[in-house]
Design a protein around this motif. Structure first.
Motif, mmCIF file in Angstrom:
data_model
loop_
_atom_site.group_PDB
_atom_site.id
_atom_site.type_symbol
_atom_site.label_atom_id
_atom_site.label_comp_id
_atom_site.label_asym_id
_atom_site.label_seq_id
_atom_site.Cartn_x
_atom_site.Cartn_y
_atom_site.Cartn_z
ATOM 1 N N LEU A 68 -13.890 -4.381 -5.742
ATOM 2 C CA LEU A 68 -13.567 -3.853 -4.407
ATOM 3 C C LEU A 68 -12.872 -2.496 -4.531
ATOM 4 C CD1 LEU A 68 -12.280 -7.082 -2.585
ATOM 5 C CD2 LEU A 68 -14.613 -6.192 -2.799
ATOM 6 N N ARG A 69 -13.065 -1.635 -3.540
ATOM 7 C CA ARG A 69 -12.419 -0.319 -3.531
ATOM 8 C C ARG A 69 -11.812 -0.075 -2.162
ATOM 9 N NH1 ARG A 69 -12.873 -1.392 -7.939
ATOM 10 N NH2 ARG A 69 -13.928 -0.326 -9.652
ATOM 11 N N GLY A 74 -2.232 -1.026 2.582
ATOM 12 C CA GLY A 74 -2.792 -0.213 1.505
ATOM 13 C C GLY A 74 -4.214 -0.561 1.101
ATOM 14 N N ASN A 75 -4.685 -1.750 1.506
ATOM 15 C CA ASN A 75 -5.994 -2.291 1.096
ATOM 16 C C ASN A 75 -6.093 -2.455 -0.426
ATOM 17 O OD1 ASN A 75 -9.543 -1.376 1.408
ATOM 18 N ND2 ASN A 75 -8.618 -3.370 1.545
ATOM 19 N N ILE A 76 -4.945 -2.736 -1.040
ATOM 20 C CA ILE A 76 -5.004 -3.018 -2.483
ATOM 21 C C ILE A 76 -4.348 -4.365 -2.844
ATOM 22 C CG2 ILE A 76 -5.260 -0.653 -3.327
ATOM 23 C CD1 ILE A 76 -2.213 -0.681 -3.878
ATOM 24 N N CYS A 77 -3.651 -5.006 -1.910
ATOM 25 C CA CYS A 77 -3.036 -6.315 -2.216
ATOM 26 C C CYS A 77 -3.569 -7.419 -1.303
ATOM 27 C CB CYS A 77 -1.516 -6.246 -2.116
ATOM 28 S SG CYS A 77 -0.769 -5.148 -3.341
ATOM 29 N N TRP A 79 -3.190 6.133 1.400
ATOM 30 C CA TRP A 79 -2.702 6.462 0.055
ATOM 31 C C TRP A 79 -3.583 5.959 -1.076
ATOM 32 C CZ3 TRP A 79 0.350 3.373 3.398
ATOM 33 C CH2 TRP A 79 1.238 4.108 4.188
ATOM 34 N N HIS A 80 -4.253 4.838 -0.879
ATOM 35 C CA HIS A 80 -4.943 4.202 -2.008
ATOM 36 C C HIS A 80 -6.469 4.246 -1.898
ATOM 37 C CE1 HIS A 80 -1.145 2.798 -3.648
ATOM 38 N NE2 HIS A 80 -0.792 2.497 -2.414
ATOM 39 N N ILE A 81 -6.990 5.102 -1.022
ATOM 40 C CA ILE A 81 -8.435 5.188 -0.818
ATOM 41 C C ILE A 81 -9.151 5.336 -2.160
ATOM 42 C CG2 ILE A 81 -10.288 6.641 0.128
ATOM 43 C CD1 ILE A 81 -8.465 7.268 2.500
ATOM 44 N N GLY A 82 -10.180 4.536 -2.374
ATOM 45 C CA GLY A 82 -10.995 4.619 -3.598
ATOM 46 C C GLY A 82 -10.462 3.806 -4.753
ATOM 47 N N GLU A 83 -9.242 3.271 -4.608
ATOM 48 C CA GLU A 83 -8.655 2.508 -5.726
ATOM 49 C C GLU A 83 -9.123 1.057 -5.736
ATOM 50 O OE1 GLU A 83 -4.366 2.697 -5.872
ATOM 51 O OE2 GLU A 83 -4.385 4.869 -5.578
ATOM 52 N N ALA A 84 -9.137 0.474 -6.937
ATOM 53 C CA ALA A 84 -9.390 -0.961 -7.097
ATOM 54 C C ALA A 84 -8.143 -1.713 -6.641
ATOM 55 C CB ALA A 84 -9.683 -1.259 -8.558
ATOM 56 N N VAL A 124 -18.237 -9.794 5.398
ATOM 57 C CA VAL A 124 -16.789 -9.603 5.340
ATOM 58 C C VAL A 124 -16.477 -8.304 4.603
ATOM 59 C CG1 VAL A 124 -16.493 -11.026 3.257
ATOM 60 C CG2 VAL A 124 -14.541 -10.664 4.756
ATOM 61 N N ASP A 125 -15.449 -7.614 5.077
ATOM 62 C CA ASP A 125 -15.016 -6.371 4.442
ATOM 63 C C ASP A 125 -13.494 -6.294 4.623
ATOM 64 O OD1 ASP A 125 -15.159 -3.938 3.139
ATOM 65 O OD2 ASP A 125 -15.889 -2.818 4.872
ATOM 66 N N SER A 126 -12.875 -5.325 3.947
ATOM 67 C CA SER A 126 -11.440 -5.133 4.138
ATOM 68 C C SER A 126 -11.125 -3.647 4.118
ATOM 69 C CB SER A 126 -10.642 -5.866 3.049
ATOM 70 O OG SER A 126 -10.859 -5.283 1.790
ATOM 71 N N CYS A 127 -9.976 -3.299 4.669
ATOM 72 C CA CYS A 127 -9.540 -1.902 4.667
ATOM 73 C C CYS A 127 -8.038 -1.848 4.927
ATOM 74 C CB CYS A 127 -10.303 -1.087 5.717
ATOM 75 S SG CYS A 127 -9.972 -1.620 7.377
ATOM 76 N N GLY A 128 -7.484 -0.636 4.832
ATOM 77 C CA GLY A 128 -6.055 -0.457 5.063
ATOM 78 C C GLY A 128 -5.835 0.501 6.222
ATOM 79 N N THR A 129 -4.671 0.401 6.861
ATOM 80 C CA THR A 129 -4.366 1.372 7.908
ATOM 81 C C THR A 129 -3.896 2.694 7.280
ATOM 82 O OG1 THR A 129 -2.115 0.530 8.108
ATOM 83 C CG2 THR A 129 -3.756 -0.406 9.599
ATOM 84 N N GLY A 130 -3.387 2.616 6.043
ATOM 85 C CA GLY A 130 -2.913 3.822 5.351
ATOM 86 C C GLY A 130 -3.993 4.444 4.475
#
Ligand code: 4NP
Length: 156
Positions: A66-67, A9-12, A42-47, A34-40
Motif C-alpha cells: 500500500l502507498r 497520515g495514511n500510514i498507520c 506529509w506521507h504521500i507515496g510512502e509505504a 476498498v481503499d484508504s487515504c489520509g487527510t494530511g
C-alpha cells in the motif's frame, strides 16, 4: 460496495483498516472495493509505517504494497462509505463536503461496531503499545460492516 478508510497520515490506522477489509472481502468472495487515504499530505507515496506492517502481518494480513495518498473531494464520487478514524479526521473530511449526499457517506469507523457511541480509533503513531489494540478494534468494526451487509443479502 465501495469503502474508503481515512486517517491522518495514511500510514498507520487506515492502511491497517484497508488491509483487514480487503482480507475479509476476499474471504467472503465479495465484489467490493476498498481503499484508504489520509487527510494530511506529509506521507504521500510512502509505504505503511513498519509497526503497522508488522502488526497486520502478525494477523496474516500483508499491507506492504500500500502507498499513502491524500483525501480529495473526488473521493465523495468514488466511494459509497467513508469511514474516518477520529474526530479530527471527521471534521477535516466534513469540511470538504459539497452537499448532504456527501455528508451522509461519512462516519466514524467504530460506529460500525459501537453504534452511536462516536468512539475514536486512537492514533498509535506516538505510542507503539496501541498498535495491537487498535488493530483489534478495526478488525471488529470491519467484521460488523461485512456481517451487516451479508445479513441484508441473506434476507433475499
Ligand atoms: P495515521 O498515524 O493517521 O494512523 O496514519 C499518523 C501517522 C503520521 C503522523 C500522525 C499520525 N504524523 O504526524 O506524521
Amino acid at each position: 460496495m465501495k469503502i474508503l478508510m481515512v486517517c491522518l497520515g495514511n500510514i498507520c490506522r487506515s492502511p491497517m483498516a484497508e488491509g483487514v477489509m480487503r482480507y475479509m472481502i476476499e474471504k467472503n468472495q465479495l465484489q467490493w472495493k476498498v481503499d484508504s487515504c489520509g487527510t494530511g499530505s506529509w506521507h504521500i507515496g510512502e509505504a505503511p509505517d513498519s509497526r503497522a506492517q508488522r502488526t497486520a502481518k502478525n494477523f496474516g494480513v500483508d499491507i506492504s504494497d500500500l502507498r499513502a495518498r491524500q483525501f480529495s473531494q473526488a473521493d465523495f464520487d468514488e466511494f459509497d462509505r467513508i469511514y474516518v478514524m477520529d474526530q479530527s479526521n471527521y471534521s477535516n473530511v466534513l469540511s470538504m463536503v459539497r452537499n448532504e449526499q456527501d455528508r451522509l457517506k461519512v462516519d466514524l469507523l467504530l460506529n460500525a461496531s459501537h453504534p452511536g457511541k462516536n468512539m475514536e480509533v486512537e492514533d498509535p503513531w506516538f505510542d507503539e503499545s496501541l498498535f495491537i489494540p487498535v488493530y483489534k478494534q478495526i478488525e471488529q468494526a470491519c467484521n460488523q460492516i461485512i456481517n451487516a451487509e451479508l445479513g441484508i443479502l441473506n434476507k433475499f
